[in-house]
Design an enzyme around this catalytic site. Sequence first.
Site, short mmCIF file in Angstrom:
data_model
loop_
_atom_site.label_atom_id
_atom_site.label_comp_id
_atom_site.label_asym_id
_atom_site.label_seq_id
_atom_site.Cartn_x
_atom_site.Cartn_y
_atom_site.Cartn_z
N ASP A 89 59.95 -18.85 13.20
CA ASP A 89 60.88 -19.59 12.34
C ASP A 89 60.70 -19.15 10.90
OD1 ASP A 89 58.28 -20.92 12.66
OD2 ASP A 89 59.05 -22.34 11.19
N ASP A 118 56.73 -13.69 5.81
CA ASP A 118 56.34 -14.97 6.41
C ASP A 118 57.37 -15.35 7.46
OD1 ASP A 118 55.41 -17.52 6.97
OD2 ASP A 118 56.09 -18.38 5.08
N GLU A 152 56.65 -23.47 12.56
CA GLU A 152 55.44 -23.54 11.72
C GLU A 152 55.78 -24.14 10.37
OE1 GLU A 152 52.28 -22.65 8.98
OE2 GLU A 152 54.36 -21.99 8.79
N GLU A 153 57.01 -23.90 9.90
CA GLU A 153 57.41 -24.37 8.56
C GLU A 153 57.72 -25.86 8.54
OE1 GLU A 153 56.82 -22.48 6.28
OE2 GLU A 153 57.19 -20.40 6.85
N ASP A 176 49.25 -14.94 9.19
CA ASP A 176 50.30 -15.72 8.52
C ASP A 176 49.84 -16.20 7.14
OD1 ASP A 176 52.66 -17.12 8.11
OD2 ASP A 176 51.99 -18.90 9.18
N ARG A 350 44.74 -34.10 -0.15
CA ARG A 350 44.11 -32.99 0.56
C ARG A 350 42.62 -33.04 0.29
NH1 ARG A 350 48.57 -28.72 1.49
NH2 ARG A 350 50.37 -30.09 1.30
N HIS A 440 58.63 -17.82 0.98
CA HIS A 440 59.51 -18.98 0.72
C HIS A 440 60.42 -18.77 -0.49
CE1 HIS A 440 56.80 -22.01 3.06
NE2 HIS A 440 56.79 -20.80 3.61
#
Length: 467
Positions: A89, A118, A152-153, A176, A350, A440
């Site tokens: 994807d 990507d 994955e996105e 990736d 995070r 991206h």
Amino acid sequence: MTTNWQALAADYQADLLHDLATLIAIPSVRDDDHATPQAPLGEGPAAALKAMLALAERDGFVTKNVENVAGRIEAGNGTDVLGILGHMDVVPAGPGWDTDPFQLTQTDQRLYGRGTADDKGPTLAAYYALKLLQDQGITLNKRVHFIIGTDEESGWYGLTRYQQTETLPKFGFSPDAEFPIINGEKGISTIALTFNATASTPAKRQLLAFTSGLRVNMVPQTATATITGALPTDWQQTVAAYADANHVTISDSDSVDGRIFTLVGKGAHALEPDAGRNAATHLATLLAPWVDDPAGHQYLSLIATYLHEDSRGHHLGIAYTDPVMGELTTSADLFSYQPDGEQSVALNVRYPQGTDLATIQAQMQATLGTTATVSIQDAGHTPHYVSAKDPLVQTLLQVFQDHTGQVGHEHVIGGGTYGRILKRGVAFGAMMPGRENVMHQANEYMPLADLIQAVAIYADAIYRLTR
Ligand code: ZN
Ligand code: ZN
């Protein structure tokens, strides 16, 4: 035997570019609005998966399609299984392209197109590495499961399904991200603050609305607030001075309800909030002293006190640093306020190993007391770390060093790759150190020479990891 991996890889350049053009031409953005039983994540992701598996079948590999949301290419023999995890994807093309994003275009030794970096390009490089080994008649003493995801996105539904129906390898890598390696990834979670509103009482200046943020993993670029009542006489000078001092732009307009303020800061990925300027926390900081209705004042002043310019969570009382995995980060990304409705903030937190969500939640609640309820909106991913002493990490770093002459080193990031799905999983390539990261973005590209070198590196890596 000394194998010249680079020379062997170079022989595949024409074939690889032909197959890459096939994959880039499929706009494989996850599309839930057009999902069907045959394409649960939309037509594009399913079509790209089928195209990838068709290449492998053409070349004589055994494949498996898992419900058109994930797939596998198999090679080698043995009891141990090496996993390789890529994805078909892509993120949406977006504006600003100089070429057709869904047509592979080669200019100045660069390969342009959505997915070249990507992750169609790197996935294909790792696939051609496997094909090279097969064509050379090199025996792999372990099995290889080359696993392909299709979202994955967004969401990881495909590999979640894969884990439910198939057995995952225990170790491996995902092509990736970047070289030399990513052997640690922070935990990623969404924590919601829900305000315990005090009863709305008439006031001179009331907060009527406050909204900001598009996605829970993005520092908000824009925020708006509506305030009723007469503003302080010097408000215009105060606004101008604030904008100037903080490098933000602030505009205002009249509406039937009151004055609407719009503040524009700078968006950024939530994994490093300091790369942006949070429009919402700036606007709350500016307006908090003016608003005097209890609920509105509580909302704005709490944001100003605990969430403004505090990417490491010191004010919230959740700051934590792990010597290997680094600092906890927190980014306040979604804001919603209505006097008699939702009053909330969503934080993207995070965190490294050594702390956990229950601890973070309790620390935040202790800081905020009775003003807001802290809840875990999405537990997301726990921290993932494979020791730098692990033979997998050591082997991959040695391969990188042998091919590039550059010294490899371990690296922990705040993002999430498929590497974390495997118990001993890392991300390995294919972006070379020092290259501009164009994933991206408009005009995404992969340098042709880097892609061919990646084939050589992956072939050598698969070879050494299957001895
Ligand atoms: Zn990717
Ligand atoms: Zn991506």
